[in-house]
Design a protein around this motif. Sequence first.
Motif, PDB file in Angstrom:
ATOM      1  N   PRO A  88       0.810  -1.230   0.000  1.00  0.00           N
ATOM      2  CA  PRO A  88       0.000   0.000   0.000  1.00  0.00           C
ATOM      3  C   PRO A  88       0.839   1.275   0.000  1.00  0.00           C
ATOM      4  N   ARG A  89       1.928   1.278   0.785  1.00  0.00           N
ATOM      5  CA  ARG A  89       2.796   2.459   0.838  1.00  0.00           C
ATOM      6  C   ARG A  89       3.503   2.662  -0.498  1.00  0.00           C
ATOM      7  N   ALA A  90       4.030   1.574  -1.065  1.00  0.00           N
ATOM      8  CA  ALA A  90       4.712   1.671  -2.359  1.00  0.00           C
ATOM      9  C   ALA A  90       3.741   2.115  -3.452  1.00  0.00           C
ATOM     10  N   LEU A  91       2.513   1.616  -3.405  1.00  0.00           N
ATOM     11  CA  LEU A  91       1.513   2.013  -4.401  1.00  0.00           C
ATOM     12  C   LEU A  91       1.134   3.490  -4.272  1.00  0.00           C
ATOM     13  N   LEU A  92       1.130   4.018  -3.054  1.00  0.00           N
ATOM     14  CA  LEU A  92       0.855   5.451  -2.861  1.00  0.00           C
ATOM     15  C   LEU A  92       1.954   6.286  -3.526  1.00  0.00           C
ATOM     16  N   TRP A  93       3.213   5.963  -3.236  1.00  0.00           N
ATOM     17  CA  TRP A  93       4.327   6.680  -3.859  1.00  0.00           C
ATOM     18  C   TRP A  93       4.293   6.505  -5.381  1.00  0.00           C
ATOM     19  N   PHE A  94       3.953   5.316  -5.817  1.00  0.00           N
ATOM     20  CA  PHE A  94       3.865   4.994  -7.242  1.00  0.00           C
ATOM     21  C   PHE A  94       2.836   5.889  -7.940  1.00  0.00           C
ATOM     22  N   ARG A  95       1.644   5.977  -7.362  1.00  0.00           N
ATOM     23  CA  ARG A  95       0.582   6.800  -7.957  1.00  0.00           C
ATOM     24  C   ARG A  95       0.947   8.283  -7.949  1.00  0.00           C
ATOM     25  N   MET A  96       1.485   8.743  -6.818  1.00  0.00           N
ATOM     26  CA  MET A  96       1.835  10.162  -6.713  1.00  0.00           C
ATOM     27  C   MET A  96       2.973  10.520  -7.666  1.00  0.00           C
ATOM     28  N   ALA A  97       3.951   9.635  -7.811  1.00  0.00           N
ATOM     29  CA  ALA A  97       5.060   9.884  -8.738  1.00  0.00           C
ATOM     30  C   ALA A  97       4.567   9.891 -10.175  1.00  0.00           C
TER      31      ALA A  97
END
Length: 192
Positions: A88-97
């Motif tokens: 979930p944390r990696a996906l948040l950074w992924f989406r924001m990036a």
Amino acid sequence: MGFINSVKGKILIGFILAIIVYVGFMGNVAEAQNMSHYGATVWLHVLAGIVWIGLLYYFNFVQVPGMGQALADTDGPGPAAIGKYIAPRALLWFRMAAATTLLLGLLLLGTTGSIGSAFMLEPGFQVIGLGAWMGTIMAFNVWFIIWPNQQKILGMKSASAEEIATAKKNAALASSINVILSVPMLLTMIAW
């Protein structure tokens, strides 16, 4: 050492060092203050792109194969920790990036008045236009295919076993397409 090991600390220190390096290369603070908004935007666009593509490669080359191995290992801890805490944390950074990279790219095209020329692949704009199209497709995949399907896979949204199986296939395909597109897209980022 707590600050330097925190996410905020790493980001802040990284930006401070970037400013110091920039000022050092420019010779003096007065010259460094003349850095254009365009130059700063290009730098941020590339930085966001590195985060985005780095996470894309992490998911495809590390996390997904690792979760597959964790599922197959009947004596191991299983993939729960990855699915609950890391993904979930990696996906948040992924989406924001992804969003930041796309928006800054569009801002750069808008600043030069070339959004239409790029997306219409007009002469002189084909390379950046191809990159803009690939980046747009990739961002679409992140937000409208990968993320909704990952929510089902990770149990963030309720889904039947059949829906989860379909979600895994759809997310994997969109993610594979993004890996494939990332190679020529990165070339277009630096070629224009």
